[in-house]
Design an enzyme around this catalytic site. Structure first.
Site, PDB file in Angstrom:
ATOM      1  N   LYS A  56       0.816  -1.226   0.000  1.00  0.00           N
ATOM      2  CA  LYS A  56       0.000   0.000   0.000  1.00  0.00           C
ATOM      3  C   LYS A  56       0.843   1.266   0.000  1.00  0.00           C
ATOM      4  CE  LYS A  56      -2.319  -0.720   3.843  1.00  0.00           C
ATOM      5  NZ  LYS A  56      -1.784  -2.029   4.251  1.00  0.00           N
TER       6      LYS A  56
ATOM      7  N   ARG B 192      -9.630   1.895   9.038  1.00  0.00           N
ATOM      8  CA  ARG B 192      -9.358   0.481   9.296  1.00  0.00           C
ATOM      9  C   ARG B 192     -10.428  -0.161  10.159  1.00  0.00           C
ATOM     10  NH1 ARG B 192      -3.127   1.088   9.022  1.00  0.00           N
ATOM     11  NH2 ARG B 192      -2.337  -1.027   8.977  1.00  0.00           N
TER      12      ARG B 192
ATOM     13  N   ARG C 177      10.982  -7.244   4.796  1.00  0.00           N
ATOM     14  CA  ARG C 177      11.071  -5.845   5.194  1.00  0.00           C
ATOM     15  C   ARG C 177      11.663  -5.720   6.597  1.00  0.00           C
ATOM     16  NH1 ARG C 177       5.586  -2.441   5.130  1.00  0.00           N
ATOM     17  NH2 ARG C 177       5.284  -3.326   7.174  1.00  0.00           N
TER      18      ARG C 177
ATOM     19  N   ARG D 287      11.841  -2.713  11.319  1.00  0.00           N
ATOM     20  CA  ARG D 287      10.649  -2.161  11.962  1.00  0.00           C
ATOM     21  C   ARG D 287      10.259  -3.026  13.143  1.00  0.00           C
ATOM     22  NH1 ARG D 287       5.629  -0.273   8.211  1.00  0.00           N
ATOM     23  NH2 ARG D 287       4.472  -1.232   9.918  1.00  0.00           N
TER      24      ARG D 287
ATOM     25  N   ARG E 175      -1.015  -8.879  13.306  1.00  0.00           N
ATOM     26  CA  ARG E 175      -1.500  -7.793  12.437  1.00  0.00           C
ATOM     27  C   ARG E 175      -2.425  -8.331  11.352  1.00  0.00           C
ATOM     28  NH1 ARG E 175       3.803  -5.435  10.600  1.00  0.00           N
ATOM     29  NH2 ARG E 175       2.579  -3.976   9.390  1.00  0.00           N
TER      30      ARG E 175
HETATM   31  P1  AMP Z   1       0.874   0.650   8.798  1.00  0.00           P
HETATM   32  O1  AMP Z   1       2.163   1.302   8.516  1.00  0.00           O
HETATM   33  O2  AMP Z   1      -0.261   1.233   8.029  1.00  0.00           O
HETATM   34  O3  AMP Z   1       0.925  -0.854   8.653  1.00  0.00           O
HETATM   35  O4  AMP Z   1       0.539   0.940  10.334  1.00  0.00           O
HETATM   36  C1  AMP Z   1       1.409   0.509  11.364  1.00  0.00           C
HETATM   37  C2  AMP Z   1       0.663   0.469  12.689  1.00  0.00           C
HETATM   38  O5  AMP Z   1       0.177   1.778  13.005  1.00  0.00           O
HETATM   39  C3  AMP Z   1      -0.563  -0.424  12.717  1.00  0.00           C
HETATM   40  O6  AMP Z   1      -0.246  -1.795  12.971  1.00  0.00           O
HETATM   41  C4  AMP Z   1      -1.347   0.206  13.866  1.00  0.00           C
HETATM   42  O7  AMP Z   1      -0.814  -0.133  15.117  1.00  0.00           O
HETATM   43  C5  AMP Z   1      -1.086   1.688  13.638  1.00  0.00           C
HETATM   44  N1  AMP Z   1      -2.118   2.257  12.731  1.00  0.00           N
HETATM   45  C6  AMP Z   1      -1.922   2.774  11.491  1.00  0.00           C
HETATM   46  N2  AMP Z   1      -3.074   3.198  10.954  1.00  0.00           N
HETATM   47  C7  AMP Z   1      -4.039   2.931  11.870  1.00  0.00           C
HETATM   48  C8  AMP Z   1      -5.447   3.098  11.901  1.00  0.00           C
HETATM   49  N3  AMP Z   1      -6.122   3.635  10.861  1.00  0.00           N
HETATM   50  N4  AMP Z   1      -6.114   2.716  13.014  1.00  0.00           N
HETATM   51  C9  AMP Z   1      -5.454   2.193  14.068  1.00  0.00           C
HETATM   52  N5  AMP Z   1      -4.150   1.971  14.091  1.00  0.00           N
HETATM   53  C10 AMP Z   1      -3.423   2.335  13.010  1.00  0.00           C
END
Ligand code: AMP
Length: 195
Positions: free
Chosen positions: A14, A89, A128, A134, A145
């Site tokens: 994404k 989400r 990654r 990370r 996740r």
């Molecule tokens: P991402 O980089 O989009 O995979 O986001 C990494 C982490 O940030 C996720 O596993 C959540 O802990 C938090 N996070 C990102 N976007 C959201 C969201 N819309 N709602 C809740 N937690 C989020």
């Protein structure tokens, strides 16, 4: 002015695609994950709070996430349109986004669904982890996740599908191929980024 969301499991690509598409359309790519990570790095109050959830592979609570997005979408660059990456989400976040957009008298043009199967995304995320280190890319956290995604987020695709907004694209392929397929899917809906 184009308003887009990109949705798909962690590891579907994404972030990479969001940046490419946003560039093409001349709109900001807004990643809640990136904003949270920036806050963690800067040790802000929000970052300290968010980190606990992120490290466990859980979602940051809706009230914090919604407030963050409302404020980000209120910034001047987002008035030209935006591509939201990783938001909404949860159903509560869908409701909040509807409200934010209604408050501004605008609506979404499309929701890009990036499809990728579970084994492929696990392998990508482990890769990654090795490259970027990370803290939420360990195998256990990755599985959490994916489960959280299946339980809380996958259903949003049906909800947006009922509104006729979904542009589904296979996320397996080179970055360029997948990007072309997304652009073609958007163009088929008359979304080209040209004014
Ligand atoms: P991402 O980089 O989009 O995979 O986001 C990494 C982490 O940030 C996720 O596993 C959540 O802990 C938090 N996070 C990102 N976007 C959201 C969201 N819309 N709602 C809740 N937690 C989020």
């Amino acid at each position: 002015m184009t308003r887009l969301v990109i949705i798909g499991p962690p590891g579907a690509g994404k972030g990479t695609q969001a940046r490419g598409i946003a560039d093409r359309f001349g709109i900001p790519a807004i990643s809640t994950g990136d904003i949270f990570r920036e806050n963690v790095a800067n040790k802000t109050d929000l970052g300290l709070e968010a980190k606990r959830y992120m490290d466990a592979g859980q979602y940051v609570p809706d009230d914090l996430t919604n407030a963050l997005v409302r404020s980000r979408l209120g910034e001047p660059d987002a008035s030209r349109g935006f591509l939201l990456d990783g938001y909404p989400r949860t159903t509560d976040q869908v409701r909040e986004l509807d409200e934010i957009l209604a408050d501004n008298g605008v609506s979404l043009d499309a929701v890009i669904e990036l499809e990728a199967d579970q084994e492929v995304v696990i392998q990508r995320l482990l890769g990654r982890a090795a490259e970027q280190g990370r803290s939420d890319d360990t195998e256990d956290v990755i599985r959490t996740r994916l489960q959280v995604y299946a339980k809380q987020t996958a259903g949003l695709i049906d909800a947006y599908g009922e509104r006729g907004l979904i542009v589904a694209v296979n996320g397996i392929g080179s970055v360029a191929e997948v990007g072309e397929n997304i652009l073609a899917g958007l163009a088929a809906r008359g979304l080209t980024g040209e004014v």
